[in-house]
Design an enzyme around this catalytic site. Structure first.
Site, PDB file in Angstrom:
ATOM      1  N   GLU A   1      36.569 -11.483   1.131  1.00  0.00           N
ATOM      2  CA  GLU A   1      37.815 -12.264   1.660  1.00  0.00           C
ATOM      3  C   GLU A   1      38.074 -13.590   1.302  1.00  0.00           C
ATOM      4  OE1 GLU A   1      38.290 -10.603   6.266  1.00  0.00           O
ATOM      5  OE2 GLU A   1      37.725 -12.600   6.111  1.00  0.00           O
TER       6      GLU A   1
ATOM      7  N   HIS B   1      19.105   6.081  -7.347  1.00  0.00           N
ATOM      8  CA  HIS B   1      18.949   7.430  -7.308  1.00  0.00           C
ATOM      9  C   HIS B   1      20.246   7.807  -6.967  1.00  0.00           C
ATOM     10  CE1 HIS B   1      14.494   7.976  -7.751  1.00  0.00           C
ATOM     11  NE2 HIS B   1      14.645   6.820  -7.381  1.00  0.00           N
TER      12      HIS B   1
ATOM     13  N   LYS C   1      47.329  -4.800   9.943  1.00  0.00           N
ATOM     14  CA  LYS C   1      47.602  -5.182  11.471  1.00  0.00           C
ATOM     15  C   LYS C   1      48.858  -4.930  11.955  1.00  0.00           C
ATOM     16  CE  LYS C   1      43.959  -8.599  12.151  1.00  0.00           C
ATOM     17  NZ  LYS C   1      43.710 -10.145  12.285  1.00  0.00           N
TER      18      LYS C   1
HETATM   19  O1  PA5 Z   1      36.605 -14.142   8.255  1.00  0.00           O
HETATM   20  C1  PA5 Z   1      37.425 -14.026   9.162  1.00  0.00           C
HETATM   21  O2  PA5 Z   1      38.173 -15.057   9.445  1.00  0.00           O
HETATM   22  C2  PA5 Z   1      37.497 -12.813   9.663  1.00  0.00           C
HETATM   23  O3  PA5 Z   1      36.782 -11.862   9.290  1.00  0.00           O
HETATM   24  C3  PA5 Z   1      37.356 -12.745  11.174  1.00  0.00           C
HETATM   25  O4  PA5 Z   1      35.958 -13.170  11.181  1.00  0.00           O
HETATM   26  C4  PA5 Z   1      37.678 -11.457  11.700  1.00  0.00           C
HETATM   27  O5  PA5 Z   1      39.190 -11.192  11.394  1.00  0.00           O
HETATM   28  C5  PA5 Z   1      37.622 -11.576  13.428  1.00  0.00           C
HETATM   29  O6  PA5 Z   1      38.440 -12.587  13.776  1.00  0.00           O
HETATM   30  P1  PA5 Z   1      38.230 -13.050  15.172  1.00  0.00           P
HETATM   31  O7  PA5 Z   1      37.011 -13.888  15.364  1.00  0.00           O
HETATM   32  O8  PA5 Z   1      39.273 -13.972  15.392  1.00  0.00           O
HETATM   33  O9  PA5 Z   1      38.230 -11.851  16.178  1.00  0.00           O
END
Ligand code: PA5
Length: 448
Positions: free
Chosen positions: A288, A309, A423
């Site tokens: 990310e 494996h 989303k």
């Molecule tokens: O690293 C990030 O920002 C994302 O992976 C969030 O943690 C994830 O989308 C969850 O978001 P939130 O904590 O707002 O529900």
């Protein structure tokens, strides 16, 4: 330091000179974190840098008290969150305790992680478990608006209220969210739930050392002081800017050097299955943070010898775009000595008297040599053991390496614009108000 970067299997792929040549870019990345913030994209999300030292002591004490209460009144803790609001806590519990924590837990609640999928099957199984036992819920969402955890929370909140009544249910709900905004914050204020804060300047995937990770971790009976101490020592150890004096920066530089030579995939490898969720945490952290603007090393993972494996053939002889980073532990959590067998039908007596950890070590050594022979560079990160202190060091090491590596790559390591695309489409297809136009376009494309 408990951690050591071992580059002995890299010399055929990246020379010391090539690593040193990246020093200017490392300096610039370092300046983005410390000195030259005005030019740094993502500068509002550098809070994790000093967190091991300047965390909120009052909240830390409250986390320990809440964990004590949950341990005393709950057989099950349901932790609801997704992405950065779930992976770190689960990784830490499995790393320090076991991936079989729920089977082995004594004196601490079983912990189930939900709200990280939309699978009715998964949720209904744990709803059924919770119907017949005492449970509490820790719902975690920085934004307070994420759909997956919101749906799960609605279901478990209703079950708690049905079981205990509204007031007692409220005393079993712990909310970790933004200090001021979001639907979850408003609900927590209205219902009087105990609240913990995700600091504004710490993004989801960097939040394991905040209440996001610490409350579930403490509920598993893990020493959070030692965890923070490990991270604090790593913070001190990785402050120098020179790659020759800072293993964390050196690792970040090596990754970029390999990437520029066409090594586009990094496989995080460990020979301990209790590391499985750390692999998942690592994949989110780097995937990310770096996967943007059509750039970035693709993070993948394996547990060896298990995956030798399944994936081993590809690693040895498939496309040569991979490098491996192996996290190796000097001391196993325990050992089993292989016994002599009179009949020796299985032919294993040559191992009699040896520990299984010895066999695991030889599997590691044999694999590193085979894979490097097959043109797969191997970076080794050595740690002492799988305890809280080493975990704190590893977390900080990877977080900082990720930030530096992302800045060297030329992306903002602290945003995630691409996550929004699915989303928007999902909301449109679900008929959420405000998405009507997009819904019409998508329906046509889907032929519905
Ligand atoms: O690293 C990030 O920002 C994302 O992976 C969030 O943690 C994830 O989308 C969850 O978001 P939130 O904590 O707002 O529900």
């Amino acid at each position: 330091m408990a951690l050591k970067l071992n580059c002995q299997y890299l010399s055929d792929f990246v020379s010391d000179k090539e690593i040193a040549a990246l020093q200017d870019e490392v300096n610039k990345a370092h300046a983005f974190l410390y000195e030259n913030k005005a030019n740094a994209e993502g500068k509002d999300f550098h809070g994790w840098l000093t967190l091991p030292e300047d965390y909120d002591r009052e909240e830390f004490a409250r986390i320990k008290l809440a964990a004590k209460k949950i341990i005393s009144d709950s057989e099950v803790l349901v932790v609801i969150g997704i992405g950065g609001s779930y992976l770190g806590a689960r990784a830490a519990i499995e790393f320090v305790k076991s991936k079989n924590y729920n089977l082995l837990a004594k004196g601490t609640p079983k912990i189930f992680f939900l709200g990280n999928s939309i699978s009715p099957t998964e949720i209904s199984e744990i709803l059924a478990v919770c119907e017949s036992c005492d449970f509490s819920v820790n719902v975690i969402s920085k934004s307070g608006t994420t759909t997956e955890p919101a749906i799960s929370f609605r279901l478990f909140k209703n079950l708690l209220e049905k079981k205990y009544g509204k007031e007692k249910a409220a005393s079993r709900i712990y909310v970790t969210t933004d200090k001021a905004k979001g639907t979850l914050k408003a609900l927590a204020d209205r219902e009087g739930y105990e609240q913990f804060v995700v600091p504004d300047n710490v993004g989801g995937r960097y939040s394991v050392l905040t209440a996001v990770g610490l409350l579930p971790i403490a509920c598993a009976g893990i020493d959070v002081d030692k965890l923070m101490l490990g991270a604090a020592d790593a913070k001190k150890a990785y402050e120098k800017v020179s790659v020759s004096e800072n293993d964390c920066y050196k690792y970040a530089a090596i990754r970029n050097a390999l990437y520029r030579k066409g090594k586009k995939l990094e496989m995080m490898v460990c020979y301990e299955p209790d590391f499985t969720m750390m692999n998942e945490w690592f994949k989110q952290l780097f995937g990310e943070s770096e996967g943007k603007e059509n750039k970035g090393i693709y993070p993948t993972s394996a547990i060896y010898s298990t995956d030798l494996h399944s994936l081993g053939q590809y690693v040895q002889e498939g496309e040569r775009t991979l490098f491996e980073t192996v996290v190796a532990f000097n001391r196993p959590k325990c050992d089993i000595i292989i016994e002599e067998d009179e009949e020796n039908v299985d032919g294993l007596n040559f191992l009699a008297g040896k520990g299984m950890s010895f066999v695991n070590q030889k599997a590691f050594e044999g694999t590193v040599l085979a894979h490097t022979d097959g043109n797969v560079p191997n970076i080794i990160i050595e740690a002492d053991e799988m305890d809280e202190y080493n975990l704190g060091q590893l977390i900080y090491f990877f977080e900082k390496a990720c930030a530096i590596s992302g800045y060297i790559l030329g992306v903002n390591p602290f945003n995630q614009p691409g996550v929004e695309s699915y989303k928007k489409n999902m909301f449109a297809l679900l008929g959420k108000p405000g998405y009507e136009e997009l819904a019409a376009v998508l329906s046509e494309r889907l032929g519905k």
